[in-house]
Design a protein around this motif. Sequence first.
Motif, PDB file in Angstrom:
ATOM      1  N   LEU A  27      -8.113   3.270  -0.250  1.00 17.70           N
ATOM      2  CA  LEU A  27      -7.843   4.512  -0.970  1.00 17.70           C
ATOM      3  C   LEU A  27      -8.815   5.604  -0.498  1.00 17.70           C
ATOM      4  CD1 LEU A  27      -6.298   5.867  -3.353  1.00 17.70           C
ATOM      5  CD2 LEU A  27      -8.340   5.388  -4.702  1.00 17.70           C
ATOM      6  N   SER A  59      -8.553  -2.542  -1.733  1.00 18.83           N
ATOM      7  CA  SER A  59      -7.740  -1.415  -2.172  1.00 18.83           C
ATOM      8  C   SER A  59      -8.562  -0.148  -2.318  1.00 18.83           C
ATOM      9  CB  SER A  59      -7.076  -1.738  -3.510  1.00 18.83           C
ATOM     10  OG  SER A  59      -6.410  -2.970  -3.408  1.00 18.83           O
ATOM     11  N   LEU A  68       2.080   2.207  -3.166  1.00 16.80           N
ATOM     12  CA  LEU A  68       0.987   2.248  -4.145  1.00 16.80           C
ATOM     13  C   LEU A  68       0.942   0.992  -5.000  1.00 16.80           C
ATOM     14  CD1 LEU A  68       0.894   5.965  -5.296  1.00 16.80           C
ATOM     15  CD2 LEU A  68      -0.496   4.799  -3.585  1.00 16.80           C
ATOM     16  N   ILE A 101      -7.484   1.023 -10.639  1.00 21.26           N
ATOM     17  CA  ILE A 101      -7.958   2.167  -9.859  1.00 21.26           C
ATOM     18  C   ILE A 101      -7.674   3.469 -10.599  1.00 21.26           C
ATOM     19  CG2 ILE A 101      -7.516   3.499  -7.773  1.00 21.26           C
ATOM     20  CD1 ILE A 101      -7.346   0.963  -6.227  1.00 21.26           C
ATOM     21  N   LEU A 149       0.836  -1.207   0.000  1.00 20.47           N
ATOM     22  CA  LEU A 149       0.000   0.000   0.000  1.00 20.47           C
ATOM     23  C   LEU A 149       0.863   1.246   0.000  1.00 20.47           C
ATOM     24  CD1 LEU A 149      -2.916  -0.652   2.529  1.00 20.47           C
ATOM     25  CD2 LEU A 149      -2.951  -0.813   0.055  1.00 20.47           C
ATOM     26  N   ALA A 165      -3.595  -1.257  -9.004  1.00 24.36           N
ATOM     27  CA  ALA A 165      -3.300   0.167  -9.116  1.00 24.36           C
ATOM     28  C   ALA A 165      -3.726   0.704 -10.478  1.00 24.36           C
ATOM     29  CB  ALA A 165      -1.810   0.407  -8.883  1.00 24.36           C
TER      30      ALA A 165
END
Lengths: 289, 315, 541
Positions: free
Chosen positions: B288, B284, B75, B91, B72, B88
Amino acid sequence: MSDAAQHKPETLNDVVWRALANRSFVIGLLITLAVAAMALVSFFWTPFDVTRLVVADRMQPPSSTHWFGTDHFGRDVLSMIMLGSRNSIAVALVAVGIGMGIGVPLGCWAAARGGWIDEALMRLNDLVFAFPALLSAVMITAVFGPGAINAIIAIGIFNIPVFARVARAGALAIWPREYILAARAAGKGPARITVEHILPNIANLLLVQGTIQFALGILAEAGLSYVGLGAQPPMPSWGRMLFDAQTVMVVAPWLALFPGCAILLTVLGLNLLGDGISDIFDPRARRRP
Amino acid sequence: MTAYLLKRLLIGAATLVVASVVVFLVLEVVPGDPARLMLGMNASDAQVELLREQMGLNQPLVWRYLDWARGLLQLDFGKSYTYSVPVADLIKERLVVSLPLAVIALALSTLIAIPVGLFAAARRGKASDTAAMAAAQIGVAMPNFWFALLLVYVFAVWLRLVPAGGFPGWSAGIWPALKALILPAVALALPQAAILSRVTRAALIEVLGEDYIRTARAKGMPMRAVLWRHALRNAMIPVLTIMGLQFAFLLAGTIIIENVFYLPGLGRLVFQAITQRDLIVVESVVMLLVAIVVLVNLVVDLSYALVDPRLRTRQ
Amino acid sequence: MSLLSIEKLSLKIGNLSVLKDVDLSIAPGEVMGLVGESGSGKSMTALAIMQLTPTSARIKGRIAFNGIDILGATEQQMCALRGDDIGMVFQEPMTALNPVKTIGEQVAEGIRWHTRASRAEAEDRARKILDRVGLPDQKFPLTRYPHELSGGQRQRVAIAIACALKPKLLIADEPTTALDVVLQAQILDLLRELVAENRMSLLFISHDLAVVTEMADRITILRQGSVTETGETARTLSDANHPYTRQLALASMHVPARAAPHIDASGPDLLLDVANVTRDYPGRRKSLFSKPETVRAVDDVSLTMRPGASVALVGRSGCGKSTLARMILALDKPTSGTIKFRGLDITRATDDELRRPRRNMQVVFQDPYGSFDPRHTVERLIAEPLHLLDRKPDRKERRDMVVRALHEVGLNRSDLDKYPHEFSGGQRQRLSIARAIITRPKLVVADEPVSALDVSIRAQILDLFAALNHRLGIAYLFITHDLTVARAITDDVLVMHEGRIVERGKTTEVLANPSTKATQALVSAAPDLHRAIARKLQEQG
């Protein structure tokens, strides 16, 4: 002017009178009572039986037989709205119950103890606040499966910090008062003072917050059931009805109109009621000549 | 001032750590083996076991948490179980829709709410105040997804001014993309604007009852000047608080609104991931959003200190 | 010709008549004192002159200021007058300044508004006036915020705002009521000087006859919205022709008749023995990691009290007297030292062991509005300390005990089922005393018990305290900043300053011949009606 001797005695009668003179309170109370009555009546009677699907009657626009029209299964929309109110009220009410039942004691405890307990509880509160409520409700219902019970728990959890905050802030405002010192001088402990003096004096704050959270609970439940994570079919719910209406909105707009109006009116009624209660009990409003 | 900021920063960081533990544990208790999910029902136990080993699923809980948490920080959210691409990337792809939507909605809400609140407070008790606050009452009670449906019906189906849904992507040009975001942003913003205008009005009215307002008037300043120069800044604290809360709410609110408008944003991603039990994606996205909320709260705390000099010296 | 003349001013809010045919006039350079008890309409008169009355108020009559008809003036004309020709200072310095603006901005604002001066010019003038009110730029730059100043300093800023443009009329509405006596004397001096320097007229509003006498050339006495008497200050008060004027003057100087309590206090037993008590509070942190420095509220205090004694604990606000009182009442624990009550060390006692001492010491607070839970009936409120009895009384016994306590403070049985808001301030203080004596305590700690009351009511409550001391043999510890109260009702006095007891002895002796600076400051600052009238008469020859 510290000692204005114009404090008139106030009886219960005066409070009732002031309540009836408050427009928000009266309108809010009427709407809320109407919705509650609708939910109660639905236990005994609805205009049509929604468990029977009458294909011949599908997608009827509003008429004298079907006031709010029928849906794509031929079910009477008014009957479904009546049944759906049960679901909305039950979910929101229990969620408020969870929030109050846990949040208020926590908030009062934090205020009474102060120090690190207070700090820890408030940080815990911040933690819950850091989770966007709706997203977390989605996560919870996703993990534990969709359904009314999980929706209640998800909404209820996020009511806890709200009530804890309101109770703590209210209690902190009461604790430094001299009558609390007097009660301590009379040998009363924190628990007893909280029950005898703090709770009765923050009851109206909690009542107002209760109506607000009730209204938010109804909105949240509608949102969850709209995305399919609330009450499951065949149990009718307002959010689900809107979801079903979306695909046929071009041909049958009434299907989207009436459940939405039901949500709007219920929430509006509760908010007005809350505003009214807080006006009625606002000591500043009373002090003003 | 620095102590105040430092304390806020530490609290924010601690919140993030605890939140990550909570999210990790909640998704840990979910039944179902992600490895089997990825390979399908026909895979042999040996294959599943091999993948479990590769994914690190056989390691102890704490180890897996630390591994995930370290990811995390860089990232690196891991790989989606269903799409087999880095989370990632997924997202990032979706954030370019959801973030602008939330920002536009917040800007819209603020631009509407503060003038309305000022106007209503200045005209307290007059017909225009009553009308504005009645409208706000209705706005507060409006479920935003229903409002979105009404907007679609009126502006897309009936007037055909904007598309009813979908998103052409920013590559199609700024204007078509913005056009697709207008209705969702309005649907999100108006109910929030209703709340914010009520808060603004209430805060202003509260402040207008303070002694220093009387002092200002005793200096010979007309009411309008007092409202702008003395009342507004003092009323900003509750307004900022609500704005901070609203940003979080708006980001989460996009989850539902995106479903109304078929927008390929974070909300749709979360729902797809849930139905496909792609938990690492859910995890995730939740993390976020929590991080964004913590960040926004930090900004709000900072702005308190800018507005109120008392916070700069205390604590 | 007078600068301000008010003729037949009447003001109504709803059905309530706040002012009835008030006449008042102030000549240029004159100081007019406006006196009255709370609710007499003093503040409303001031607000009417400024046209800042609540919108619901209906006003009749005539107010002429410098030839301008105020009641007929437009809002624009009033804005030109306010802050320029008429300045106003309010009671509460802690809330009178905008917390988010610097003092420089707040003083310069009015100057810029009225004179259209540039920012630099206005700041220059602001600096000068702040320097004049005792806030020199070196120590109090314009960039200070209100919260960085004390109450007295904030009141100086408020005075600077009001006087920045040298108004023809300054209105000061209870400007020192929220301050302690020493600060009060300083602010009064400042006002007097400013008025003389700028040849301003001053409308000085106060409930305190002694303060008004010191300040005013003429006084107007207001009662329930009507003027009862008006005239030259010293003459009006010394002649006291009007019965209400006489009543006010007598009440201000009232000393209760006291007789020794029916109790033998010659024995060796001490009622209260406070030894070397210190209380520290954590102060502000300098940074996140350094230890917060401690603030010492009470510093090595020792004192003793005998049964039936009446002792005053006097000092300026913030000197630690209330903290000490709380520790004596076992509501707060000392950092070090011991407090023995009838031989038991209450600083180390458990809650259970504290039941007996608590029964024998009770408390009366200052604020008769804040000291009762608004949601309980009188019976429940007064019976609260009965919780401390070993045997719980049944309903009838409880009721009888409450009735007896009510009788003792001059209330009766019919008050049992009322709620606190149904009583006036004085009656509430009686309720407060009834609650304190219901368990027949040996000691009552009274924290500023009469300072929130009007003078006539204050006299009655002091009488009640004296009578109960005599009848029930209750010892008192009076915490007060008001030396009149200390003189009236106590035998011994302890003077507290910055957490320490700096002087002690017989009340009359200590207050007549104070030996420490702190006590001298208190004594010389304390307003005294006798002295004030004598001085005024002397000035006029």
